[in-house]
Design a protein around this motif. Structure first.
Motif, PDB file in Angstrom:
ATOM      1  N   ASP A   1     -47.126  40.047 -36.171  1.00 55.75           N
ATOM      2  CA  ASP A   1     -46.476  40.347 -35.125  1.00 55.75           C
ATOM      3  C   ASP A   1     -44.990  40.617 -34.209  1.00 55.75           C
ATOM      4  N   GLU A   2     -45.435  38.903 -34.813  1.00 55.51           N
ATOM      5  CA  GLU A   2     -43.052  38.673 -34.318  1.00 55.51           C
ATOM      6  C   GLU A   2     -43.143  37.768 -35.524  1.00 55.51           C
ATOM      7  N   VAL A   3     -43.060  38.197 -36.231  1.00 53.75           N
ATOM      8  CA  VAL A   3     -42.155  38.210 -37.388  1.00 53.75           C
ATOM      9  C   VAL A   3     -41.511  39.655 -37.766  1.00 53.75           C
ATOM     10  N   CYS A   4     -42.342  40.618 -38.119  1.00 56.37           N
ATOM     11  CA  CYS A   4     -42.858  41.493 -38.412  1.00 56.37           C
ATOM     12  C   CYS A   4     -43.335  42.937 -37.695  1.00 56.37           C
ATOM     13  N   PRO A   5     -42.747  43.491 -36.725  1.00 55.57           N
ATOM     14  CA  PRO A   5     -43.471  44.252 -35.264  1.00 55.57           C
ATOM     15  C   PRO A   5     -44.371  45.025 -35.907  1.00 55.57           C
ATOM     16  N   ASP A   6     -43.530  45.721 -36.856  1.00 51.78           N
ATOM     17  CA  ASP A   6     -43.783  46.661 -37.735  1.00 51.78           C
ATOM     18  C   ASP A   6     -44.779  46.653 -38.941  1.00 51.78           C
ATOM     19  N   TRP A   7     -45.427  45.591 -39.014  1.00 56.12           N
ATOM     20  CA  TRP A   7     -45.777  45.508 -40.716  1.00 56.12           C
ATOM     21  C   TRP A   7     -46.697  46.551 -41.244  1.00 56.12           C
ATOM     22  N   ARG A   8     -47.286  47.491 -39.968  1.00 55.75           N
ATOM     23  CA  ARG A   8     -48.650  48.321 -39.997  1.00 55.75           C
ATOM     24  C   ARG A   8     -48.072  49.586 -40.736  1.00 55.75           C
TER      25      ARG A   8
END
Lengths: 371, 417
Positions: A237-244
């Motif tokens: 979530d920190e590295v790539c908040p929109d991973w979903r």
């Protein structure tokens, strides 16, 4: 049958047989060389002049890290350069009189112009062939190739937002994807999280840095696990908040992939996840047998380690060729599509890509036969 | 009647035969474990040599209107075809090179330069002949259904034509084999004989069309004005190959001493007895390295029948070990020069053309067929005697028994005369 296909008929089984001019000639000349193909004579002059089996010549062996190397290969006739980035090829190498087969991800971007492909191999401590490839193969060596295949590939056109999760040599198929997009000069929004033990173990480290400098849309997060510890998925979530929202490609050790699969499953977004499991399945020599699948008939059966594969097929109702039932006549030989089998007479192991005598072989773990 | 009890015939006990089987298994294991680069290089060189000979022959035949070129081309092509048939086709299709895992030198993909399709041949030869070797009624290679090669088969008037049938078979050997294999394939697939377009028949027709088209239409056409000479050269090369393969096969299976067996023997056979049957049922030809190569190493027919799927280039070293096993167990090792082996086979062909009442010996005690019963008259004492010679400590088995039997017979004949 039209005239064209009649002329081509004897050469119909060679690789890349959809390329018709070459095959028209090949088919016509085969009338003179029958039962051989013209290729059988030509490859005596140049081993690459054969499309009966795909071949290639290693033109360069380039070290990547201490225990990995990139092999640049010039494929011979019949190779299809229209592969998808992310796919893998089968490569056959001649060691001590015997051909050994393995599959490796292509690291090159599909490129018909330079007619070269590359794979990058990491030497595995117990992997006899991978060590041989990294440390012992001279340029000029002739190898056999199996056509590129696999579903772990970059779609056309690529999605607008992507996430790559890789570790170790799991970076190889992703590298092909990155290089392809870079070559086109059109790199969409990509986040790449890669783990390796130390800085020196990062394959393509310099190239990743260059790509990142040239494309503002690419963000690389390299994790050195020996100092920084394993990358925790929770910190995604920190590295790539929109991973979903992203289409995700993941490749690396089995444990990591299982964790990823679980997490995407929890979120209910498994349709956005693409996984590639590299781990070579190992032969189960405990004698416990396994699940045998017969690819042509689709029959499946569970057997012990003492039941021959021929008996297994007959029990399952698959149509199996049979002969002497004592291992002398070669009537029952079929290709082992995946998994391992063991020769009951000698205890010798057979792996994927080999043809086995089913009347004297048993399953060593789960396996699939092309019968 | 042929051998019904191989244990009794061989003058060995069950445990002797098991021990012999273990020794043969050990030979197999040793060779399997030592297969490697040297062997792979051998087969690849052989392939290269064969293709070069063929190519050279075909090229030289373009000048076949000139007599020296005709002769040179024909000789080159004949050699190429013999090697292709024996050292390559026969051996590759036995799976001798499958261990290399090379799809191009593999029993499942190889097609040979003969009229019959490989698939049919593998079925009839690798399976029927090598599993049921020399079992009268099960192995169709005993006389190929044309010749009467054992007194176990009833004489019929047609057998009087055997000397002629033999010449035709020799000259048209590939056709004989092709038809014989087709027959086996049709039987296997339960084919309706009336249907002319069944799968085996179609495969057969396609293969013949290609083979005949190549040697008798396309190549002659290509050489233009020399077409007649090229045609004659191709026909001669095929004939030479037919005669040669015929001779090698006959020398491996039909000289005196290559025993025949009954279905009774087969029914309860152990693995070790199977080995023994292969040893007693085949015959070798004395050959140097060149001759061995030209026979496809089938001068080592005994070794080939014991280990049909081990690489042919290893038969010579296997032969040394098999021979010493024969000495140890006092078993005969049937071998001789090509001329002698062939004359013995030829003698049988001609002799058995005659009805039994004109023959002196019985099916139990004939040069070409014998059984354990042959020892009943002259050799009963040997069969029951202690099987180790008390003086020399050596085993007294079949070889001694055969020798004593022969001596006793000639003594008896002398007394009678």
């Amino acid at each position: 049958m039209g005239l064209k296909s009649w002329i081509e008929a004897p050469a119909a089984r060679v690789a890349g047989s959809n390329r018709s001019v070459a095959n028209l000639v090949r088919g016509a000349v085969t009338r003179l060389t029958t039962p051989l193909l013209p290729d059988d004579y030509l490859h005596l002059v140049n081993p690459l002049w054969s499309a009966r089996e795909l071949r290639g010549r290693i033109v360069e062996v380039r070290p990547e890290t201490v225990d990995s190397a990139t092999l640049v290969i010039r494929p011979g006739w019949g190779f299809d350069f229209g592969y998808q980035p992310g796919q893998y090829v089968g490569i056959g190498l001649h060691v001590d009189g015997r051909w050994h087969w393995r599959s490796y991800s292509l690291t090159s971007a599909p490129n018909i112009d330079n007619k070269l492909i590359s794979i990058t191999v990491k030497a595995m401590p117990e992997g006899f062939l991978s060590s041989h490839l990294v440390n012992g193969v001279p340029a000029g060596t002739i190898v056999r190739l199996a056509a590129p295949t696999g579903n772990f590939a970059l779609p056309e056109p690529p999605p607008a937002k992507m996430l790559f999760l890789t570790a170790g040599s799991g970076i190889t198929p992703v590298m092909s994807m990155l290089r392809t997009m870079d070559r086109r000069g059109d790199l969409p929004d990509v986040v790449h999280v890669h783990s390796a033990p130390t800085q020196n173990d990062v394959m393509f480290g310099d190239e990743l840095a260059r790509l990142q400098a040239e494309h503002s849309s690419l963000r690389c997060h390299i994790r050195h696990t020996r100092t920084g510890g394993k990358f925790a998925l929770a910190s995604l979530d920190e590295v790539c908040p929109d991973w979903r929202e992203r289409q995700t490609w993941a490749c690396g050790p089995l444990g990591m992939l299982d964790e990823i699969e679980e997490m995407w499953d929890r979120e209910g977004i498994t349709d956005r996840l693409h996984l590639e499991r590299f781990a070579v399945s190992r032969a189960d020599l405990s004698g416990a047998g396994g699940t045998v699948t017969f690819a042509k008939s689709g029959k499946v059966i569970e057997v012990d380690g003492a039941t021959t594969l021929l008996e297994a097929g007959e029990k399952a109702g698959a149509l199996m060729p049979f002969g002497c039932r004592m291992g002398i006549c070669q009537t029952c030989v079929v290709p082992l599509a995946s998994g391992h089998a063991v020769d009951l007479r000698s205890g010798k192991e057979h792996a994927e890509g080999e043809r086995i005598q089913t009347c004297i072989s048993a399953a060593a773990g789960d396996c699939t036969l092309e019968a | 009647m042929a051998i019904t009890n191989i244990t009794e015939f061989a003058h060995l006990t069950d445990s002797d035969i098991e021990a012999l089987g273990r020794e043969l298994d050990a030979i197999r294991r040793d060779v399997e474990e030592s297969r490697g680069l040297r062997d792979a290089r051998y087969i690849r060189r052989t392939i290269r040599l064969q293709r070069s000979l063929e190519l050279a022959g075909r090229l030289v035949l373009f000048g076949s209107r000139r007599r020296p070129a005709w002769i040179a081309g024909t000789v080159l092509l004949s050699f190429a075809k013999c090697i292709e048939n024996m050292e390559l086709g026969h051996n590759v299709m036995h799976g001798q090179w499958d261990w290399m895992n090379d799809p191009e030198i593999h029993s499942t993909t190889w097609e040979w330069d003969q009229t019959g399709p490989s698939e049919h041949w593998k079925r009839a030869h690798n399976y029927s002949h090598h599993t049921y070797t020399n079992i009268v009624g099960m192995d169709d290679d005993v006389g190929f259904g044309i010749l009467r090669m054992t007194r176990d088969e009833k004489w019929r008037p047609i057998n009087l034509l055997q000397p002629i049938a033999n010449v035709i078979l020799a000259a048209a050997f590939e056709w004989g084999i092709a038809l014989h294999d087709l027959e086996a394939q049709l039987r296997l697939e339960g084919d309706d004989r009336q249907r002319w377009n069944s799968k085996p028949k179609k495969e057969f027709a396609v293969k013949i069309a290609r083979q005949v088209g190549k040697d008798f239409v396309l190549f002659p056409l290509l050489t233009g004005p020399a077409w007649k000479h090229t045609l004659a050269a191709n026909a001669t090369a095929n004939l030479a190959r037919n005669l040669w393969t015929y001779a090698v096969i006959f020398c491996g299976h039909f000289p005196d001493g290559a025993e025949k067996f009954t279905v009774d023997q087969f029914e309860n056979e152990t693995r070790a007895q199977w080995y023994l049957r292969q040893m007693l049922g085949s015959a070798n030809i004395d050959a140097g390295p060149v001759m061995a190569f030209m026979t496809g190493n089938l001068c080592y027919q005994i070794e080939h029948h014991l280990f049909p799927d081990l690489p042919s280039n290893r038969y010579a070293e296997i032969a040394v070990r098999v021979r010493s096993l024969c000495e140890k167990y006092d078993l005969p090792y049937t071998t001789g020069p090509l001329s002698r082996q062939y004359l013995l086979a030829l003698r049988t062909v001609h002799k058995l053309a005659l009805p039994d009442k004109l023959l002196l010996r019985t099916a139990d005690d004939a040069p070409e067929t014998s059984s354990e019963r042959k020892f009943a008259g002259t050799g009963a004492k040997i069969a029951e005697a202690l099987r180790i010679d008390t003086d020399t400590g050596r085993r007294r088995g079949l070889l001694s028994a055969l020798r004593d039997h022969k001596a006793a017979r000639s003594r008896r004949l002398m007394r009678q005369s």
